[in-house]
Design a protein around this motif. Structure first.
Motif, short mmCIF file in Angstrom:
data_model
loop_
_atom_site.label_atom_id
_atom_site.label_comp_id
_atom_site.label_asym_id
_atom_site.label_seq_id
_atom_site.Cartn_x
_atom_site.Cartn_y
_atom_site.Cartn_z
N PHE A 20 10.34 48.35 22.59
CA PHE A 20 10.87 48.35 21.22
C PHE A 20 10.24 49.46 20.38
O PHE A 20 10.93 50.07 19.55
N ALA A 21 8.97 49.75 20.58
CA ALA A 21 8.32 50.83 19.83
C ALA A 21 8.91 52.19 20.21
O ALA A 21 9.12 53.04 19.35
N TRP A 22 9.16 52.40 21.49
CA TRP A 22 9.63 53.71 21.96
C TRP A 22 11.12 53.91 21.74
O TRP A 22 11.57 55.02 21.47
N TYR A 23 11.92 52.85 21.89
CA TYR A 23 13.38 53.02 21.89
C TYR A 23 14.10 52.21 20.82
O TYR A 23 15.27 52.45 20.57
N GLY A 24 13.42 51.28 20.20
CA GLY A 24 14.05 50.44 19.18
C GLY A 24 14.59 51.23 18.00
O GLY A 24 15.62 50.89 17.42
N HIS A 25 13.90 52.30 17.64
CA HIS A 25 14.35 53.10 16.51
C HIS A 25 15.73 53.71 16.77
O HIS A 25 16.50 53.94 15.82
#
Length: 124
Positions: A20-25
C-alpha cells in the motif's frame, strides 16, 4: 512452532503495508484522492506514514525469525520467504484494486519458480 509461524505472520502484515505504501498512491490517484496537481512531497509523506508500520513488523519478523536469535530461519531463508510473500501480496493487491491487470501463464510460471526457490533455499 511459534518460531516458524510468528515471523511469517509479521512478514505478511509488513508486506501488506509495504504494498500500500509503494503502490496505493497510484490507486488513490485513479480515484482522485491525489490529483496530477498533488505535490510529490505529499504523496511521499503519505507513503512514509504507511511505511512506518511496515518497518514495525519487518524488523521484529527478521529478529525473531533469524536462527542467530533463536528463530527458525537463516537469513537467506527469511529473504526468500519475504520475496514470495511480497509478490503474492502484490499480485492480490493488483488484481483487486487495479482493473485491467490480470494474471497470465507466464506470471503463474514465475510463481512456480518462486516456490522452487523456497524449496531450494531450504534444502540441506
Amino acid at each position: 512452532m511459534t518460531n516458524y509461524i510468528y515471523p511469517i505472520g509479521l512478514l505478511i502484515i509488513s508486506n501488506i503495508f509495504m504494498t500500500f505504501a509503494w503502490y496505493g498512491h497510484l490507486k488513490l490517484q485513479q480515484i482522485n484522492v491525489f490529483t496530477d496537481n498533488t505535490p510529490l512531497y505529499v504523496v511521499i509523506l503519505a507513503s512514509w506514514m504507511l511505511a512506518l508500520p511496515e518497518y514495525a513488523c519487518q524488523v521484529p519478523a527478521n529478529r525473531l525469525g533469524f536462527v542467530g536469535n533463536g528463530g527458525a530461519y537463516t537469513l537467506l531463508q527469511l529473504k526468500v520467504i519475504q520475496e514470495v510473500i511480497s509478490i503474492t501480496v502484490f499480485t492480490i493487491f493488483v488484481t483487486i484494486f487495479f482493473n485491467g491487470e490480470s494474471l497470465h501463464w507466464n506470471h503463474c510460471l514465475a510463481f512456480l519458480f518462486l516456490i522452487m526457490a523456497v524449496y531450494l533455499v531450504f534444502m540441506k
